[in-house]
Write an enzyme that holds these catalytic residues in place. Sequence first.
Site, PDB file in Angstrom:
ATOM      1  N   SER A  36       0.839  -1.192   0.000  1.00 48.02           N
ATOM      2  CA  SER A  36       0.000   0.000   0.000  1.00 48.02           C
ATOM      3  C   SER A  36       0.877   1.246   0.000  1.00 48.02           C
ATOM      4  CB  SER A  36      -0.933   0.005   1.208  1.00 48.02           C
ATOM      5  OG  SER A  36      -0.191  -0.026   2.421  1.00 48.02           O
ATOM      6  N   GLU A  37       0.386   2.285  -0.668  1.00 49.05           N
ATOM      7  CA  GLU A  37       1.105   3.560  -0.747  1.00 49.05           C
ATOM      8  C   GLU A  37       0.151   4.684  -0.371  1.00 49.05           C
ATOM      9  OE1 GLU A  37       4.267   4.187  -1.434  1.00 49.05           O
ATOM     10  OE2 GLU A  37       5.058   2.407  -2.453  1.00 49.05           O
ATOM     11  N   THR A  38       0.329   5.226   0.821  1.00 45.59           N
ATOM     12  CA  THR A  38      -0.465   6.378   1.220  1.00 45.59           C
ATOM     13  C   THR A  38       0.283   7.663   0.863  1.00 45.59           C
ATOM     14  OG1 THR A  38       0.387   5.970   3.469  1.00 45.59           O
ATOM     15  CG2 THR A  38      -1.887   5.343   3.014  1.00 45.59           C
TER      16      THR A  38
END
Length: 268
Positions: free
Chosen positions: A239-241
Amino acid sequence: MSRSPYQRYSWQSDIFETANNDIERFMALLNEECQRLNLQQRVLGKVEGQPIMMLQSPNASAGLPSILISAGFHGEEAAGPWGMLHFLSSVSPELFERVNLTLLPLNNPTGFIKGHRFNIFGENPNRGYLAGVDDAKPTVEGKILLEHGQLIQAASKDGILTCHEDVLQTRTYLYSFEPRQQPGKFSQQLLGALSEYFDVAQDDDIDGCPVENGFIFNHFDSSFEAWLVRSGAKVGACSETPATQNFDRRILANSAVMQRFVDYIQAQ
Protein backbone atom coordinates in the site's frame (compact mmCIF):
# COMPACT_ATOMS: atom_id res chain seq x y z
CA MET A 1 10.82 14.02 -9.69
CA SER A 2 12.57 11.54 -7.38
CA ARG A 3 12.59 11.10 -3.65
CA SER A 4 15.59 12.36 -1.74
CA PRO A 5 17.16 9.61 0.39
CA TYR A 6 18.31 12.10 3.03
CA GLN A 7 15.60 14.75 3.19
CA ARG A 8 14.16 14.67 6.69
CA TYR A 9 10.43 14.73 7.26
CA SER A 10 8.68 15.62 10.49
CA TRP A 11 5.04 15.32 11.45
CA GLN A 12 3.12 15.36 14.69
CA SER A 13 0.42 12.83 15.59
CA ASP A 14 -2.48 13.98 17.71
CA ILE A 15 -3.63 10.36 17.98
CA PHE A 16 -0.43 9.29 19.73
CA GLU A 17 0.62 12.74 20.98
CA THR A 18 4.11 12.39 19.60
CA ALA A 19 6.40 13.08 16.66
CA ASN A 20 6.72 10.63 13.78
CA ASN A 21 10.30 9.68 14.66
CA ASP A 22 9.89 9.16 18.44
CA ILE A 23 11.12 5.59 18.48
CA GLU A 24 11.16 5.32 22.27
CA ARG A 25 7.45 6.11 22.51
CA PHE A 26 6.70 3.89 19.54
CA MET A 27 8.48 0.89 21.09
CA ALA A 28 6.91 1.51 24.51
CA LEU A 29 3.37 1.59 23.06
CA LEU A 30 4.14 -1.43 20.89
CA ASN A 31 5.28 -3.36 23.94
CA GLU A 32 2.03 -2.48 25.73
CA GLU A 33 0.00 -3.95 22.87
CA CYS A 34 2.21 -7.04 22.77
CA GLN A 35 1.60 -7.60 26.47
CA ARG A 36 -2.14 -7.06 26.11
CA LEU A 37 -2.43 -9.49 23.20
CA ASN A 38 0.20 -11.92 24.49
CA LEU A 39 2.08 -11.67 21.20
CA GLN A 40 5.32 -13.58 20.85
CA GLN A 41 8.20 -11.13 20.46
CA ARG A 42 11.43 -12.03 18.73
CA VAL A 43 14.41 -9.81 17.93
CA LEU A 44 15.63 -10.93 14.50
CA GLY A 45 18.70 -8.71 14.71
CA LYS A 46 19.88 -5.22 15.53
CA VAL A 47 21.04 -2.27 13.45
CA GLU A 48 23.10 0.30 15.34
CA GLY A 49 21.63 -1.09 18.56
CA GLN A 50 18.02 -0.81 17.34
CA PRO A 51 16.04 -4.08 17.12
CA ILE A 52 14.24 -5.43 14.10
CA MET A 53 11.28 -7.09 15.75
CA MET A 54 9.00 -9.92 14.72
CA LEU A 55 5.66 -10.29 16.50
CA GLN A 56 3.52 -13.42 16.16
CA SER A 57 0.22 -14.88 17.29
CA PRO A 58 0.40 -16.44 20.77
CA ASN A 59 -0.25 -19.98 19.52
CA ALA A 60 -0.04 -20.67 15.80
CA SER A 61 -2.34 -23.35 14.43
CA ALA A 62 -1.58 -25.48 11.39
CA GLY A 63 -5.21 -25.23 10.29
CA LEU A 64 -5.29 -21.44 10.03
CA PRO A 65 -4.12 -19.13 7.23
CA SER A 66 -0.70 -17.57 7.84
CA ILE A 67 -0.26 -13.92 6.89
CA LEU A 68 2.41 -11.28 7.35
CA ILE A 69 2.11 -7.50 7.67
CA SER A 70 5.27 -5.39 7.51
CA ALA A 71 6.03 -1.67 7.69
CA GLY A 72 8.80 0.85 8.15
CA PHE A 73 11.19 -0.09 5.34
CA HIS A 74 11.69 3.61 4.56
CA GLY A 75 12.22 6.08 7.38
CA GLU A 76 10.10 8.89 5.93
CA GLU A 77 7.09 6.55 5.59
CA ALA A 78 6.20 6.75 9.26
CA ALA A 79 2.43 6.23 9.05
CA GLY A 80 3.04 2.55 8.32
CA PRO A 81 4.57 1.68 11.70
CA TRP A 82 2.22 4.02 13.59
CA GLY A 83 -0.67 2.60 11.58
CA MET A 84 0.31 -0.88 12.70
CA LEU A 85 0.27 0.31 16.29
CA HIS A 86 -3.21 1.74 15.75
CA PHE A 87 -4.33 -1.52 14.11
CA LEU A 88 -3.04 -3.55 17.05
CA SER A 89 -4.89 -1.31 19.51
CA SER A 90 -8.17 -2.31 17.84
CA VAL A 91 -7.45 -6.05 17.77
CA SER A 92 -8.93 -8.52 20.25
CA PRO A 93 -7.23 -11.80 21.18
CA GLU A 94 -10.04 -13.69 19.41
CA LEU A 95 -8.42 -12.73 16.10
CA PHE A 96 -5.75 -15.35 16.68
CA GLU A 97 -8.40 -18.07 16.64
CA ARG A 98 -8.97 -17.27 12.95
CA VAL A 99 -5.56 -16.43 11.54
CA ASN A 100 -1.84 -16.89 12.22
CA LEU A 101 -0.60 -13.30 12.19
CA THR A 102 3.02 -12.21 11.95
CA LEU A 103 4.08 -8.57 12.11
CA LEU A 104 7.33 -6.81 11.22
CA PRO A 105 6.54 -3.34 12.59
CA LEU A 106 9.74 -1.40 11.90
CA ASN A 107 12.33 -2.65 9.42
CA ASN A 108 14.45 0.49 9.09
CA PRO A 109 14.81 1.88 12.61
CA THR A 110 17.79 4.12 11.83
CA GLY A 111 15.91 5.77 8.96
CA PHE A 112 12.81 6.09 11.15
CA ILE A 113 14.78 7.96 13.83
CA LYS A 114 16.27 10.34 11.23
CA GLY A 115 12.98 10.74 9.38
CA HIS A 116 14.66 10.03 6.03
CA ARG A 117 14.19 7.35 3.41
CA PHE A 118 17.34 5.25 3.54
CA ASN A 119 19.07 3.66 6.51
CA ILE A 120 21.93 5.34 8.34
CA PHE A 121 24.37 3.82 5.83
CA GLY A 122 22.61 5.35 2.82
CA GLU A 123 21.06 2.07 1.66
CA ASN A 124 17.51 1.19 0.57
CA PRO A 125 16.24 -1.58 2.89
CA ASN A 126 13.47 -2.55 0.42
CA ARG A 127 15.75 -3.80 -2.33
CA GLY A 128 18.07 -6.76 -2.82
CA TYR A 129 15.76 -9.62 -1.79
CA LEU A 130 15.53 -11.21 -5.24
CA ALA A 131 18.88 -11.89 -6.88
CA GLY A 132 19.23 -11.14 -10.57
CA VAL A 133 16.21 -8.83 -10.81
CA ASP A 134 18.27 -5.65 -10.54
CA ASP A 135 21.70 -4.68 -9.31
CA ALA A 136 20.61 -4.15 -5.69
CA LYS A 137 22.28 -6.08 -2.90
CA PRO A 138 20.69 -6.79 0.49
CA THR A 139 21.25 -4.09 3.09
CA VAL A 140 22.10 -4.85 6.71
CA GLU A 141 18.35 -4.97 7.41
CA GLY A 142 17.74 -7.15 4.39
CA LYS A 143 20.44 -9.59 5.44
CA ILE A 144 18.78 -9.92 8.85
CA LEU A 145 15.42 -10.68 7.23
CA LEU A 146 16.94 -13.08 4.70
CA GLU A 147 18.71 -14.94 7.50
CA HIS A 148 15.20 -15.72 8.77
CA GLY A 149 13.89 -16.30 5.25
CA GLN A 150 12.28 -19.68 5.82
CA LEU A 151 10.44 -18.42 8.90
CA ILE A 152 9.22 -15.33 7.04
CA GLN A 153 8.17 -17.33 3.98
CA ALA A 154 6.16 -19.71 6.13
CA ALA A 155 4.57 -16.80 7.98
CA SER A 156 3.42 -15.20 4.71
CA LYS A 157 2.27 -18.26 2.76
CA ASP A 158 -1.36 -17.06 2.55
CA GLY A 159 -0.57 -13.38 2.04
CA ILE A 160 1.87 -10.52 2.51
CA LEU A 161 0.97 -6.86 3.04
CA THR A 162 3.68 -4.26 3.39
CA CYS A 163 2.73 -0.64 4.09
CA HIS A 164 4.60 2.20 2.43
CA GLU A 165 4.05 5.88 1.75
CA ASP A 166 4.93 8.23 -1.09
CA VAL A 167 6.14 11.70 -0.10
CA LEU A 168 5.60 12.99 -3.65
CA GLN A 169 1.95 12.01 -4.03
CA THR A 170 -1.35 13.57 -3.05
CA ARG A 171 -3.31 10.40 -3.88
CA THR A 172 -3.15 6.76 -2.86
CA TYR A 173 -2.26 3.69 -4.93
CA LEU A 174 -1.48 0.00 -4.49
CA TYR A 175 1.10 -2.46 -5.76
CA SER A 176 -0.66 -5.82 -5.80
CA PHE A 177 0.10 -9.41 -6.73
CA GLU A 178 -2.45 -12.03 -7.64
CA PRO A 179 -2.14 -15.18 -9.82
CA ARG A 180 -4.31 -13.69 -12.56
CA GLN A 181 -4.17 -11.25 -15.48
CA GLN A 182 -5.99 -8.33 -13.83
CA PRO A 183 -6.45 -7.08 -10.26
CA GLY A 184 -9.10 -9.22 -8.56
CA LYS A 185 -11.15 -9.03 -5.39
CA PHE A 186 -8.11 -9.06 -3.12
CA SER A 187 -6.61 -6.00 -4.82
CA GLN A 188 -9.96 -4.23 -5.05
CA GLN A 189 -10.67 -4.74 -1.36
CA LEU A 190 -7.36 -3.23 -0.25
CA LEU A 191 -7.52 -0.25 -2.59
CA GLY A 192 -11.10 0.23 -1.44
CA ALA A 193 -9.93 0.57 2.16
CA LEU A 194 -7.36 3.21 1.16
CA SER A 195 -9.85 5.10 -1.01
CA GLU A 196 -12.02 5.74 2.05
CA TYR A 197 -9.29 8.15 3.18
CA PHE A 198 -7.71 9.48 -0.02
CA ASP A 199 -8.48 9.92 -3.69
CA VAL A 200 -7.04 7.19 -5.89
CA ALA A 201 -4.12 8.04 -8.17
CA GLN A 202 -4.97 8.79 -11.76
CA ASP A 203 -3.54 6.65 -14.55
CA ASP A 204 0.08 7.70 -14.79
CA ASP A 205 3.64 6.50 -14.39
CA ILE A 206 5.10 6.30 -10.87
CA ASP A 207 8.72 5.24 -10.35
CA GLY A 208 8.79 3.86 -13.88
CA CYS A 209 5.70 1.73 -13.30
CA PRO A 210 2.37 2.29 -15.07
CA VAL A 211 -0.53 2.97 -12.71
CA GLU A 212 -3.94 1.87 -13.98
CA ASN A 213 -7.09 2.41 -11.91
CA GLY A 214 -4.91 2.93 -8.85
CA PHE A 215 -2.98 -0.34 -9.29
CA ILE A 216 0.57 -1.29 -10.17
CA PHE A 217 -0.15 -4.94 -10.83
CA ASN A 218 2.22 -7.93 -10.67
CA HIS A 219 5.34 -5.77 -10.87
CA PHE A 220 8.29 -7.87 -9.76
CA ASP A 221 11.41 -6.07 -8.60
CA SER A 222 13.81 -7.00 -5.79
CA SER A 223 11.52 -5.67 -3.04
CA PHE A 224 10.57 -7.56 0.11
CA GLU A 225 6.98 -8.18 -0.98
CA ALA A 226 7.94 -9.28 -4.51
CA TRP A 227 10.40 -11.76 -3.00
CA LEU A 228 7.73 -13.28 -0.78
CA VAL A 229 5.25 -13.63 -3.65
CA ARG A 230 7.97 -15.27 -5.74
CA SER A 231 8.64 -17.51 -2.73
CA GLY A 232 5.06 -18.78 -2.62
CA ALA A 233 2.80 -16.25 -0.90
CA LYS A 234 -0.65 -16.68 -2.48
CA VAL A 235 -1.32 -12.94 -2.71
CA GLY A 236 0.63 -9.81 -1.92
CA ALA A 237 0.25 -6.06 -1.72
CA CYS A 238 2.20 -2.92 -1.01
CA SER A 239 0.00 0.00 0.00
CA GLU A 240 1.11 3.56 -0.75
CA THR A 241 -0.47 6.38 1.22
CA PRO A 242 0.20 9.98 0.11
CA ALA A 243 2.63 11.52 2.58
CA THR A 244 1.76 15.05 1.46
CA GLN A 245 -1.51 14.57 3.35
CA ASN A 246 -2.37 14.80 7.07
CA PHE A 247 -0.27 12.43 9.20
CA ASP A 248 -3.07 11.12 11.42
CA ARG A 249 -5.27 10.50 8.39
CA ARG A 250 -2.45 8.44 6.91
CA ILE A 251 -2.11 6.51 10.17
CA LEU A 252 -5.82 5.67 10.05
CA ALA A 253 -5.59 4.64 6.40
CA ASN A 254 -2.69 2.30 7.12
CA SER A 255 -4.57 0.79 10.04
CA ALA A 256 -7.64 0.35 7.84
CA VAL A 257 -5.81 -1.41 5.01
CA MET A 258 -4.22 -3.80 7.54
CA GLN A 259 -7.65 -4.63 8.94
CA ARG A 260 -9.10 -5.11 5.45
CA PHE A 261 -6.21 -7.42 4.55
CA VAL A 262 -6.82 -9.58 7.63
CA ASP A 263 -10.58 -9.60 7.06
CA TYR A 264 -10.18 -10.66 3.43
CA ILE A 265 -7.80 -13.53 4.15
CA GLN A 266 -9.75 -15.00 7.04
CA ALA A 267 -12.94 -14.88 4.95
CA GLN A 268 -11.46 -17.09 2.24
